[in-house]
Design a protein around this motif. Structure first.
Motif, PDB file in Angstrom:
ATOM      1  N   GLY A  16       5.747   3.054   0.984  1.00 20.78           N
ATOM      2  CA  GLY A  16       6.897   2.283   0.179  1.00 20.78           C
ATOM      3  C   GLY A  16       8.401   3.267   1.047  1.00 20.78           C
ATOM      4  O   GLY A  16       7.643   4.626   1.901  1.00 20.78           O
ATOM      5  N   TRP A  17       9.231   3.442   0.410  1.00 21.12           N
ATOM      6  CA  TRP A  17      10.038   4.062   0.996  1.00 21.12           C
ATOM      7  C   TRP A  17      10.563   5.229  -0.249  1.00 21.12           C
ATOM      8  O   TRP A  17      10.354   6.432   0.606  1.00 21.12           O
ATOM      9  N   GLN A  18       9.728   4.998  -1.269  1.00 23.17           N
ATOM     10  CA  GLN A  18      10.475   6.597  -1.862  1.00 23.17           C
ATOM     11  C   GLN A  18       9.253   7.284  -2.001  1.00 23.17           C
ATOM     12  O   GLN A  18       8.159   7.348  -1.692  1.00 23.17           O
ATOM     13  N   ILE A  19       9.535   8.982  -1.886  1.00 20.65           N
ATOM     14  CA  ILE A  19       8.226   9.852  -1.617  1.00 20.65           C
ATOM     15  C   ILE A  19       7.703   9.960  -3.214  1.00 20.65           C
ATOM     16  O   ILE A  19       8.111   9.548  -4.529  1.00 20.65           O
ATOM     17  N   GLN A  20       6.587  10.312  -2.491  1.00 27.39           N
ATOM     18  CA  GLN A  20       5.030  10.104  -3.705  1.00 27.39           C
ATOM     19  C   GLN A  20       4.488  10.887  -3.834  1.00 27.39           C
ATOM     20  O   GLN A  20       4.291  11.881  -2.059  1.00 27.39           O
ATOM     21  N   PRO A  21       3.941  11.371  -4.643  1.00 33.56           N
ATOM     22  CA  PRO A  21       2.297  13.285  -3.965  1.00 33.56           C
ATOM     23  C   PRO A  21       2.032  12.662  -3.410  1.00 33.56           C
ATOM     24  O   PRO A  21       1.695  13.719  -2.389  1.00 33.56           O
ATOM     25  N   ASN A  22       1.207  12.286  -3.348  1.00 35.46           N
ATOM     26  CA  ASN A  22      -0.229  12.164  -2.382  1.00 35.46           C
ATOM     27  C   ASN A  22      -0.290  11.384  -1.769  1.00 35.46           C
ATOM     28  O   ASN A  22      -1.438  10.275  -1.087  1.00 35.46           O
ATOM     29  N   ALA A  23       0.584  10.443  -1.066  1.00 36.40           N
ATOM     30  CA  ALA A  23       1.102   8.843   0.059  1.00 36.40           C
ATOM     31  C   ALA A  23       2.499   9.644   0.921  1.00 36.40           C
ATOM     32  O   ALA A  23       3.487  10.193   0.629  1.00 36.40           O
TER      33      ALA A  23
END
Length: 251
Positions: A16-23
């Motif tokens: 996806g677009w939004q920053i995520q911790p482990n992806a």
């Protein structure tokens, strides 16, 4: 100063677009590129969130920086730095209070369906084996038009203040060997387009009637709507803003 960046991406490799911790996400890749080339920490605010695997032909984000000496040169350097599945088209100086998310007036998505199995389009279209009645699917799609409560098509347990959206266009068209569903609205709920397409495909295959779409919408229950279709065939194609922010550069 505040700037908008116009960009596109093929979302198969991203969560996806939004920053995520482990992806790995599109926002992360863009912020890394901007921060490296501008030599300071750059944070981007996107026009919206796209889920894992969803693509964008046109997307915007805003950011702040003291100044950019040459926007065209920065675009060229960003495209040299970014991975092949993300491309920057333009960087635009905008008013200081311009907001990529909140100032957007319309968003348009397309969903691509094919009835012809083709190994070369499998990563970017949804193959449906059953015969589809596009006429009935368009009759049902017409019931989506206008300002309505679309809770039935929203992801469960989502944190929103209202489920009302104003749908301005919802139509199926045949384009070459694809059936393309185009939907335009002032805003979209999480998972909304994929749930709508799944429900319209149920109409097209005869699983439910056109009239049943009234029941689905009035129920406000996600359980009444169809299954969400795969993200791989969903494209954000256009985001529009008032002319005082972006002057006739959309589309």
């Amino acid at each position: 100063m505040r700037y908008f960046v116009a960009f596109s991406y093929f979302g198969a490799a991203y969560h996806g677009w939004q920053i995520q911790p482990n992806a790995i996400t599109v926002q992360e890749e863009l912020e890394k590129a901007f921060s490296t080339l501008l030599r300071e920490k750059i944070s981007l605010m996107g026009a919206g969130r796209t889920d894992a695997g969803v693509h964008a032909k046109q997307m915007y984000a805003h950011f702040n920086v003291a100044t950019i000496a040459n926007e065209e040169d920065l675009v060229r350097r960003l495209n040299s730095f970014l991975p092949d599945d993300i491309a920057v088209q333009n960087i635009i100086n905008v008013p200081e209070d311009a907001h990529a998310r909140f100032n957007a007036t319309e968003r348009t998505y397309e969903y691509w369906v094919t009835q012809h199995k083709n190994p070369f389009t499998i990563p970017s279209t949804y193959y449906v084996k059953q015969e589809l009645n596009i006429g009935k699917m368009n009759q049902a799609a017409a019931l989506l038009l206008g300002r309505q409560d679309f809770e039935c098509f929203s992801k469960s347990k989502t944190d929103v203040k209202t489920f009302y959206c104003n749908v301005k266009k919802a139509v199926w068209e045949q384009k070459e060997d694809k059936f393309v569903f185009t939907i335009t609205a002032d805003r979209f709920l999480r998972n909304m387009v994929r749930a709508i397409v799944g429900t319209l495909l149920d109409v097209g295959t005869g699983k439910i009637t056109v009239e049943h779409m009234h029941t689905v919408i009035s129920s406000k229950s996600r359980a009444e709507a169809g299954t969400s279709v795969p993200a791989k065939a969903l494209y954000l194609t256009q985001v529009l803003y008032p002319e005082n922010i972006i002057k006739k550069t959309n589309g």
